[in-house]
Write a protein that holds these residues in place. Sequence first.
Motif, PDB file in Angstrom:
ATOM      1  N   GLY A 124       0.371  -0.819   0.145  1.00 35.25           N
ATOM      2  CA  GLY A 124      -0.175  -0.379  -0.340  1.00 35.25           C
ATOM      3  C   GLY A 124       0.979   1.406   0.199  1.00 35.25           C
ATOM      4  N   HIS A 125       0.413   2.110   1.034  1.00 34.45           N
ATOM      5  CA  HIS A 125       1.394   3.367   1.059  1.00 34.45           C
ATOM      6  C   HIS A 125       2.225   2.908   2.695  1.00 34.45           C
ATOM      7  N   ILE A 126       2.797   4.123   3.103  1.00 34.23           N
ATOM      8  CA  ILE A 126       3.268   4.222   4.479  1.00 34.23           C
ATOM      9  C   ILE A 126       2.093   5.241   5.493  1.00 34.23           C
ATOM     10  N   VAL A 127       2.015   3.938   6.300  1.00 31.40           N
ATOM     11  CA  VAL A 127       0.770   4.449   6.826  1.00 31.40           C
ATOM     12  C   VAL A 127       1.303   4.259   9.185  1.00 31.40           C
ATOM     13  N   GLN A 128       1.020   5.107   9.341  1.00 30.21           N
ATOM     14  CA  GLN A 128       1.065   6.000  10.852  1.00 30.21           C
ATOM     15  C   GLN A 128      -0.369   5.256  11.892  1.00 30.21           C
ATOM     16  N   GLY A 173      -2.846  11.248  -5.188  1.00 30.10           N
ATOM     17  CA  GLY A 173      -1.902  10.575  -3.941  1.00 30.10           C
ATOM     18  C   GLY A 173      -2.471   9.892  -3.491  1.00 30.10           C
ATOM     19  N   SER A 174      -2.215   9.123  -2.391  1.00 32.91           N
ATOM     20  CA  SER A 174      -2.531   8.323  -1.201  1.00 32.91           C
ATOM     21  C   SER A 174      -2.969   8.513  -0.245  1.00 32.91           C
ATOM     22  N   ILE A 175      -4.262   8.396   0.415  1.00 33.89           N
ATOM     23  CA  ILE A 175      -4.594   8.526   1.698  1.00 33.89           C
ATOM     24  C   ILE A 175      -5.449   7.183   1.966  1.00 33.89           C
ATOM     25  N   SER A 218      -5.366   2.288   2.664  1.00 34.38           N
ATOM     26  CA  SER A 218      -4.607   2.299   1.530  1.00 34.38           C
ATOM     27  C   SER A 218      -5.671   2.418   0.305  1.00 34.38           C
ATOM     28  N   LEU A 219      -5.865   3.817  -0.540  1.00 34.46           N
ATOM     29  CA  LEU A 219      -6.330   4.563  -1.319  1.00 34.46           C
ATOM     30  C   LEU A 219      -5.789   5.031  -2.429  1.00 34.46           C
ATOM     31  N   THR A 220      -5.489   5.591  -2.692  1.00 33.23           N
ATOM     32  CA  THR A 220      -5.095   6.457  -4.271  1.00 33.23           C
ATOM     33  C   THR A 220      -6.693   7.514  -4.557  1.00 33.23           C
TER      34      THR A 220
END
Length: 195
Positions: A95-99, A136-138, A144-146
């Motif tokens: 996905g992307h970096i998610v905190q 962008g990623s959100i 994780s979505l675009t």
Amino acid sequence: MFTGLVEEVGSVASIEPLDDAVRIRIGAETVLAGVEFGDSIAVDGVCLTVVEATENSFTADVMLETLRRSRIGEYKEATLVNLERALAVGDRLGGHIVQGHVDAVATLQHRSPGEHWDVLRFSLPEKVRKYVVEKGSITISGISLTVSAVGDGWFEVSLIPATLQATTAGSWKSGDSVNIEVDIIAKYVENMVRH
């Protein structure tokens, strides 16, 4: 840290109010494999610390700050939630970096079902507007979505059948609230440019 790739949909088993917090128990299966006291599990995108685990559930304490910034305060017994274990070193980052640090709560304004995907339009809280860009990623409730489009006070995402089936997104209706985490890289870039 997480990736925003939901491992399973769990269910709120119980909520115990405390003085300035709540203790929440989540029914689950997949995310319990190897779980220990102190491990992190994202619940609808909120990083929670496991304080107790059984064969079919885990318990976490949710402080007032988290209740204010997320939709956890709206949970009732049987509320369905997206779950993901923390990323292990060496895992794929699909996905992307998610905190797991929710920035805002948004509302689903409109859902447009398609033959092969659904387009969902959400309110865009002003405090996070500058971090949300097309393509962008959100992270929405841990997914994780675009971002597929951005407008004045709203943004859209397009969801494929796999996402609709494997997460709570398939059941979201107009008026439902969701947790939003914007891309951490955007926040760091803003901070570096400002200073």
